[in-house]
Design a protein around this motif. Sequence first.
Motif, PDB file in Angstrom:
ATOM      1  N   GLY A   1       0.216   2.553   4.513  1.00  0.00           N
ATOM      2  CA  GLY A   1       1.421   1.751   4.327  1.00  0.00           C
ATOM      3  C   GLY A   1       1.341   0.268   4.639  1.00  0.00           C
ATOM      4  O   GLY A   1       2.339  -0.314   5.062  1.00  0.00           O
TER       5      GLY A   1
ATOM      6  N   GLU B   1      -0.835  -4.116  -5.328  1.00  0.00           N
ATOM      7  CA  GLU B   1      -0.412  -2.780  -4.914  1.00  0.00           C
ATOM      8  C   GLU B   1      -1.611  -1.849  -4.952  1.00  0.00           C
ATOM      9  O   GLU B   1      -2.565  -2.081  -5.701  1.00  0.00           O
ATOM     10  CB  GLU B   1       0.653  -2.211  -5.859  1.00  0.00           C
ATOM     11  CG  GLU B   1       2.007  -2.851  -5.769  1.00  0.00           C
ATOM     12  CD  GLU B   1       3.007  -2.173  -6.683  1.00  0.00           C
ATOM     13  OE1 GLU B   1       3.631  -1.172  -6.244  1.00  0.00           O
ATOM     14  OE2 GLU B   1       3.150  -2.632  -7.833  1.00  0.00           O
ATOM     15  N   SER B   2      -1.524  -0.783  -4.148  1.00  0.00           N
ATOM     16  CA  SER B   2      -2.559   0.252  -4.219  1.00  0.00           C
ATOM     17  C   SER B   2      -1.967   1.603  -3.860  1.00  0.00           C
ATOM     18  O   SER B   2      -0.929   1.700  -3.206  1.00  0.00           O
ATOM     19  CB  SER B   2      -3.730  -0.075  -3.283  1.00  0.00           C
ATOM     20  OG  SER B   2      -3.337   0.043  -1.933  1.00  0.00           O
ATOM     21  N   TRP B   3      -2.665   2.637  -4.332  1.00  0.00           N
ATOM     22  CA  TRP B   3      -2.318   4.024  -4.074  1.00  0.00           C
ATOM     23  C   TRP B   3      -3.619   4.719  -3.706  1.00  0.00           C
ATOM     24  O   TRP B   3      -4.524   4.798  -4.537  1.00  0.00           O
ATOM     25  CB  TRP B   3      -1.724   4.689  -5.309  1.00  0.00           C
ATOM     26  CG  TRP B   3      -0.450   4.089  -5.785  1.00  0.00           C
ATOM     27  CD1 TRP B   3       0.812   4.579  -5.553  1.00  0.00           C
ATOM     28  CD2 TRP B   3      -0.267   2.896  -6.569  1.00  0.00           C
ATOM     29  NE1 TRP B   3       1.745   3.765  -6.139  1.00  0.00           N
ATOM     30  CE2 TRP B   3       1.117   2.713  -6.770  1.00  0.00           C
ATOM     31  CE3 TRP B   3      -1.134   1.954  -7.104  1.00  0.00           C
ATOM     32  CZ2 TRP B   3       1.645   1.655  -7.485  1.00  0.00           C
ATOM     33  CZ3 TRP B   3      -0.616   0.879  -7.817  1.00  0.00           C
ATOM     34  CH2 TRP B   3       0.758   0.737  -8.004  1.00  0.00           C
ATOM     35  N   GLY B   4      -3.747   5.185  -2.482  1.00  0.00           N
ATOM     36  CA  GLY B   4      -4.970   5.839  -2.040  1.00  0.00           C
ATOM     37  C   GLY B   4      -4.726   7.303  -1.742  1.00  0.00           C
ATOM     38  O   GLY B   4      -3.726   7.649  -1.104  1.00  0.00           O
ATOM     39  N   TYR B   5      -5.605   8.154  -2.223  1.00  0.00           N
ATOM     40  CA  TYR B   5      -5.489   9.588  -2.006  1.00  0.00           C
ATOM     41  C   TYR B   5      -6.790  10.097  -1.400  1.00  0.00           C
ATOM     42  O   TYR B   5      -7.762  10.310  -2.104  1.00  0.00           O
ATOM     43  CB  TYR B   5      -5.167  10.307  -3.324  1.00  0.00           C
ATOM     44  CG  TYR B   5      -3.900   9.791  -3.923  1.00  0.00           C
ATOM     45  CD1 TYR B   5      -2.660  10.235  -3.457  1.00  0.00           C
ATOM     46  CD2 TYR B   5      -3.923   8.821  -4.914  1.00  0.00           C
ATOM     47  CE1 TYR B   5      -1.479   9.731  -3.985  1.00  0.00           C
ATOM     48  CE2 TYR B   5      -2.741   8.310  -5.445  1.00  0.00           C
ATOM     49  CZ  TYR B   5      -1.535   8.768  -4.979  1.00  0.00           C
ATOM     50  OH  TYR B   5      -0.379   8.266  -5.495  1.00  0.00           O
TER      51      TYR B   5
ATOM     52  N   GLU C   1      -8.639   6.012  -5.417  1.00  0.00           N
ATOM     53  CA  GLU C   1      -7.940   4.790  -5.037  1.00  0.00           C
ATOM     54  C   GLU C   1      -7.577   4.057  -6.324  1.00  0.00           C
ATOM     55  O   GLU C   1      -8.438   3.808  -7.168  1.00  0.00           O
ATOM     56  CB  GLU C   1      -8.834   3.900  -4.168  1.00  0.00           C
ATOM     57  CG  GLU C   1      -9.379   4.613  -2.954  1.00  0.00           C
ATOM     58  CD  GLU C   1      -8.967   3.989  -1.648  1.00  0.00           C
ATOM     59  OE1 GLU C   1      -8.121   3.076  -1.652  1.00  0.00           O
ATOM     60  OE2 GLU C   1      -9.496   4.424  -0.628  1.00  0.00           O
ATOM     61  N   ASN C   2      -6.303   3.734  -6.462  1.00  0.00           N
ATOM     62  CA  ASN C   2      -5.818   3.022  -7.640  1.00  0.00           C
ATOM     63  C   ASN C   2      -5.208   1.698  -7.206  1.00  0.00           C
ATOM     64  O   ASN C   2      -4.579   1.621  -6.146  1.00  0.00           O
ATOM     65  CB  ASN C   2      -4.782   3.862  -8.390  1.00  0.00           C
ATOM     66  CG  ASN C   2      -5.372   5.174  -8.849  1.00  0.00           C
ATOM     67  OD1 ASN C   2      -6.503   5.234  -9.301  1.00  0.00           O
ATOM     68  ND2 ASN C   2      -4.616   6.247  -8.707  1.00  0.00           N
TER      69      ASN C   2
ATOM     70  N   LYS D   1      -3.321  -2.205  -8.503  1.00  0.00           N
ATOM     71  CA  LYS D   1      -2.692  -3.082  -9.482  1.00  0.00           C
ATOM     72  C   LYS D   1      -3.146  -4.500  -9.139  1.00  0.00           C
ATOM     73  O   LYS D   1      -2.985  -4.964  -7.999  1.00  0.00           O
ATOM     74  CB  LYS D   1      -1.168  -2.980  -9.413  1.00  0.00           C
ATOM     75  CG  LYS D   1      -0.463  -3.778 -10.488  1.00  0.00           C
ATOM     76  CD  LYS D   1       1.031  -3.484 -10.474  1.00  0.00           C
ATOM     77  CE  LYS D   1       1.694  -4.112 -11.680  1.00  0.00           C
ATOM     78  NZ  LYS D   1       3.128  -3.752 -11.713  1.00  0.00           N
TER      79      LYS D   1
ATOM     80  N   ASP E   1       0.863  -1.177   0.000  1.00  0.00           N
ATOM     81  CA  ASP E   1       0.000   0.000   0.000  1.00  0.00           C
ATOM     82  C   ASP E   1       0.897   1.224   0.000  1.00  0.00           C
ATOM     83  O   ASP E   1       1.642   1.448   0.947  1.00  0.00           O
ATOM     84  CB  ASP E   1      -0.881  -0.042   1.255  1.00  0.00           C
ATOM     85  CG  ASP E   1      -1.772   1.169   1.415  1.00  0.00           C
ATOM     86  OD1 ASP E   1      -1.736   2.072   0.550  1.00  0.00           O
ATOM     87  OD2 ASP E   1      -2.501   1.219   2.422  1.00  0.00           O
ATOM     88  N   HIS E   2       0.839   2.017  -1.071  1.00  0.00           N
ATOM     89  CA  HIS E   2       1.697   3.190  -1.206  1.00  0.00           C
ATOM     90  C   HIS E   2       1.087   4.451  -0.590  1.00  0.00           C
ATOM     91  O   HIS E   2       1.663   5.523  -0.700  1.00  0.00           O
ATOM     92  CB  HIS E   2       2.019   3.443  -2.681  1.00  0.00           C
ATOM     93  CG  HIS E   2       2.785   2.336  -3.318  1.00  0.00           C
ATOM     94  ND1 HIS E   2       4.148   2.180  -3.158  1.00  0.00           N
ATOM     95  CD2 HIS E   2       2.373   1.305  -4.110  1.00  0.00           C
ATOM     96  CE1 HIS E   2       4.553   1.114  -3.838  1.00  0.00           C
ATOM     97  NE2 HIS E   2       3.503   0.568  -4.424  1.00  0.00           N
ATOM     98  N   SER E   3      -0.068   4.322   0.055  1.00  0.00           N
ATOM     99  CA  SER E   3      -0.674   5.466   0.735  1.00  0.00           C
ATOM    100  C   SER E   3      -0.018   5.638   2.103  1.00  0.00           C
ATOM    101  O   SER E   3       0.772   4.782   2.531  1.00  0.00           O
ATOM    102  CB  SER E   3      -2.184   5.232   0.902  1.00  0.00           C
ATOM    103  OG  SER E   3      -2.429   4.306   1.948  1.00  0.00           O
TER     104      SER E   3
END
Length: 130
Positions: A38, A114-118, A103-104, A106, A33-35
């Motif tokens: 983590g 993987e994810s990226w949350g903003y 929220e993105n 993979k 998790d890249h937000s």
Amino acid sequence: MTESEIVYRFLKDGYENKNYAFIMDCVSENYIDHSPAGARSNAQAVEILKAVADQFSDLKIEVLDIFSKDSMVATRVLYDGIHSGICMGIPATGKRICFEALENFKVIDGKIVESWGYWPDKQIEQKLRA
């Protein structure tokens, strides 16, 4: 399931339905998790979902947009819940809070890896303090 369907179910089952067994199945053990949260495993992802559930009861989500290309899935999600636990150091207010987040994800071989949350942290904090 398609990548978009997996992500949609992750959002609905994780945040709204609290189906953590599904989350353990659809998220990789080596998840990253890249937000700021983590998480570094599916078990840590479940712990984050549980923490959000403690902060916001009666949480409902609406997936406003979902797009998929290759292994990537992008979403725009509306969150709506009652502030029922400490969030950002702010004790429960009982206020209904609504916000949009991006929220993105993979997805590889049927698993979220993987994810990226903003989340709009400043906006959420302002609503909690208002």
